[in-house]
Scaffold this motif. Structure first.
Motif, mmCIF file in Angstrom:
data_model
loop_
_atom_site.group_PDB
_atom_site.id
_atom_site.type_symbol
_atom_site.label_atom_id
_atom_site.label_comp_id
_atom_site.label_asym_id
_atom_site.label_seq_id
_atom_site.Cartn_x
_atom_site.Cartn_y
_atom_site.Cartn_z
ATOM 1 N N ASP A 102 3.304 -3.271 4.267
ATOM 2 C CA ASP A 102 4.962 -2.368 3.730
ATOM 3 C C ASP A 102 5.150 -2.263 2.449
ATOM 4 O O ASP A 102 5.748 -1.594 2.562
ATOM 5 N N TRP A 103 4.711 -3.436 1.937
ATOM 6 C CA TRP A 103 5.241 -3.245 0.000
ATOM 7 C C TRP A 103 4.518 -1.074 -0.648
ATOM 8 O O TRP A 103 4.290 -1.102 -1.176
ATOM 9 N N LEU A 104 3.255 -1.103 0.527
ATOM 10 C CA LEU A 104 2.823 -0.284 -0.326
ATOM 11 C C LEU A 104 3.139 1.364 0.026
ATOM 12 O O LEU A 104 3.399 2.774 -0.333
ATOM 13 N N GLY A 105 4.301 1.316 1.430
ATOM 14 C CA GLY A 105 4.960 2.914 1.816
ATOM 15 C C GLY A 105 5.246 2.578 3.188
ATOM 16 O O GLY A 105 5.238 2.092 3.729
ATOM 17 N N ARG A 106 5.445 3.741 3.680
ATOM 18 C CA ARG A 106 5.911 3.852 5.046
ATOM 19 C C ARG A 106 4.152 3.977 5.204
ATOM 20 O O ARG A 106 3.553 5.157 5.300
ATOM 21 N N LYS A 107 3.910 3.886 6.931
ATOM 22 C CA LYS A 107 3.241 3.754 7.842
ATOM 23 C C LYS A 107 3.324 4.281 8.814
ATOM 24 O O LYS A 107 3.933 4.673 9.292
ATOM 25 N N TYR A 108 2.022 5.164 8.570
ATOM 26 C CA TYR A 108 1.739 5.885 9.614
ATOM 27 C C TYR A 108 0.528 5.391 9.957
ATOM 28 O O TYR A 108 -0.099 5.623 8.571
ATOM 29 N N GLU A 109 0.203 4.702 11.200
ATOM 30 C CA GLU A 109 -1.564 4.604 11.739
ATOM 31 C C GLU A 109 -2.136 5.816 13.262
ATOM 32 O O GLU A 109 -1.670 6.092 14.487
ATOM 33 N N GLY A 110 -3.439 5.876 12.245
ATOM 34 C CA GLY A 110 -4.081 6.693 12.918
ATOM 35 C C GLY A 110 -5.170 6.114 13.610
ATOM 36 O O GLY A 110 -4.901 5.206 13.633
ATOM 37 N N LYS A 111 -6.167 6.784 14.811
ATOM 38 C CA LYS A 111 -6.615 5.959 15.477
ATOM 39 C C LYS A 111 -7.841 4.815 14.550
ATOM 40 O O LYS A 111 -8.210 4.053 14.715
ATOM 41 N N VAL A 112 -8.414 6.173 12.947
ATOM 42 C CA VAL A 112 -9.264 5.081 12.160
ATOM 43 C C VAL A 112 -8.653 4.185 10.954
ATOM 44 O O VAL A 112 -9.135 3.512 10.400
ATOM 45 N N ARG A 113 -7.419 5.733 10.245
ATOM 46 C CA ARG A 113 -6.981 5.194 8.961
ATOM 47 C C ARG A 113 -5.456 5.073 9.374
ATOM 48 O O ARG A 113 -4.760 5.595 10.114
ATOM 49 N N ASP A 114 -5.456 3.946 8.478
ATOM 50 C CA ASP A 114 -4.013 3.063 8.443
ATOM 51 C C ASP A 114 -3.863 4.196 6.891
ATOM 52 O O ASP A 114 -4.468 4.777 5.962
ATOM 53 N N ASN A 115 -1.858 5.188 6.783
ATOM 54 C CA ASN A 115 -1.680 5.793 6.123
ATOM 55 C C ASN A 115 -0.386 5.389 5.495
ATOM 56 O O ASN A 115 0.389 5.024 5.863
ATOM 57 N N TYR A 116 -0.424 5.100 3.909
ATOM 58 C CA TYR A 116 0.655 4.568 3.849
ATOM 59 C C TYR A 116 1.631 5.508 2.318
ATOM 60 O O TYR A 116 1.163 5.983 1.724
ATOM 61 N N GLU A 170 -5.961 -5.522 -0.940
ATOM 62 C CA GLU A 170 -4.760 -6.110 -1.238
ATOM 63 C C GLU A 170 -4.744 -6.330 -2.549
ATOM 64 O O GLU A 170 -4.169 -5.882 -3.633
ATOM 65 N N ALA A 171 -6.234 -6.941 -2.873
ATOM 66 C CA ALA A 171 -5.696 -7.669 -4.399
ATOM 67 C C ALA A 171 -6.059 -6.563 -5.093
ATOM 68 O O ALA A 171 -4.839 -6.209 -6.263
#
Ligand code: ATP
Ligand code: MG
Length: 326
Positions: free
Chosen positions: A23-37, A315-316
């Motif tokens: 959540d610290w990366l941005g606003r999340k949108y979850e697709g079937k394969v990719r997580d977009n922030y 994450e690192a």
């Protein structure tokens, strides 16, 4: 391919990236394969190891996210002279930082062969008697998996979540006011040029680019290629040197990547509905092996595969990227 690759894949099974929660990366949108922030003027695309088939998320496949992300980067790096793209940086093998653009409301599918199995595919439509597909006339007497006289652009509208995308002609896109005639023309030309470039490069590696999907956006008024390009999730690839012979015999072409798992699922009676069957380790390993060998063949190099927890490495790497003020 490296010796012992199947062992490396098997060792990675417990460490795959199935989901992220940054959540610290941005606003999340979850697709079937990719997580977009989304984060202001840029976006972090995390390519997870999730594999989708029959419109369902089936299972995480070792190294699949890395394979897809590196392949997209490979193509973005080589097609910049055809059209600008959204790629800014790759802080981790599974992540790409991209420019946030205003996505165009269409997907641009380019097809070179009369094929497909879903109800909206060009072959299904043809078999049911259609002789015009997205405004393109099709001759009588064609057979499944036959090449089209030339690659065609078959746009589809982007449905809201839950809805179904609709394949329409370029004229219809313009008529509905989704794109101006000039922009539709530009998008078609660029898509055909990308497709030609991809086909020629893949031909050198004994592959056929059968069909693919592009997405574009506008950024500061400029046309930009977004999403992904020429990956096994957005494209179909067939093996070239066996195609003719198999086609002549009326056999299906040799397909790469996802088709293997799709056929295994179908052999278990699964076609998208109900519970997903438990997938044996050897089927997971074989699926990953096919993704990797296709990628290495296309990119002409071995991938640097690190066995270990993807989520913590990712994450690192992302935190370091941010702390460096990049
Ligand atoms: N640079 C970008 N700027 C703005 N939007 C983008 C950019 N790159 C990709 N997108 C959009 O982000 C969304 C990414 O979603 P994603 O592909 O992960 O899932 P989906 O399309 O909803 O479902 P599926 O998993 O079936 O593809 C798409 O709508 C795509 O058009
Ligand atoms: Mg998508």
């Amino acid at each position: 391919m490296q010796a012992g690759i199947r062992d490396t894949i098997a060792q990675q099974i417990g460490h795959t990236l199935a989901r992220t929660d940054f959540d610290w990366l941005g606003r999340k949108y979850e697709g079937k394969v990719r997580d977009n922030y989304s984060a202001g003027d840029r976006r972090f695309i995390i390519v997870t190891d999730r594999l989708s088939a029959f419109d369902r998320v089936i299972a995480p496949i070792p190294f699949k996210g890395q394979v897809l992300n590196e392949m997209a980067a490979f193509w973005f790096e080589r097609t910049g002279s055809i059209v600008k793209n959204h790629m800014l940086a790759m802080p981790d093998p599974n992540a790409m930082v991209v420019r946030e653009c205003q996505p165009l409301p269409i997907e641009v599918v380019v097809r070179a062969y009369l094929t497909g199995v879903t109800s909206t595919s060009i072959w299904t439509q043809y078999q049911q008697g259609a002789r015009v597909f997205c405004g393109h006339k099709l001759a009588d007497g064609m057979v499944k998996n036959q090449p089209l006289p030339e690659p065609i652009v078959t746009p589809s509208t982007k449905a809201e979540k839950g809805g179904h995308d609709e394949s329409v002609s370029a004229e219809e896109i313009v008529r509905r006011g989704l794109l101006s005639p000039e922009l539709m023309e530009q998008v078609s030309e660029v898509s055909l040029a990308l497709f030609r470039f991809g086909s020629e490069l893949l031909a050198k590696h004994n592959l056929i680019l059968v069909d693919t999907k592009y997405e574009f956006g506008l950024c500061n008024g400029e046309l930009v290629l977004i999403d992904e390009i020429h990956t096994p999730d957005s494209s179909r690839f067939w093996i070239r040197d066996t195609y003719e012979e198999r086609f002549a015999r009326g056999e299906e072409p040799e397909k790469i990547d996802k088709e293997y798992l799709r056929e295994w699922l179908a052999s278990q009676g699964f076609r998208g509905d109900g519970e997903i069957p438990e997938i044996p380790t050897e089927v997971i390993v074989e699926t990953a092996y096919r993704y990797l060998s296709a990628a290495e063949r296309i990119m002409g190099r071995e991938l640097d595969l690190q066995v270990g927890d993807v989520a913590s490495r990712l994450e690192a790497n992302l935190r370091r990227f941010l702390s460096e003020g990049r």
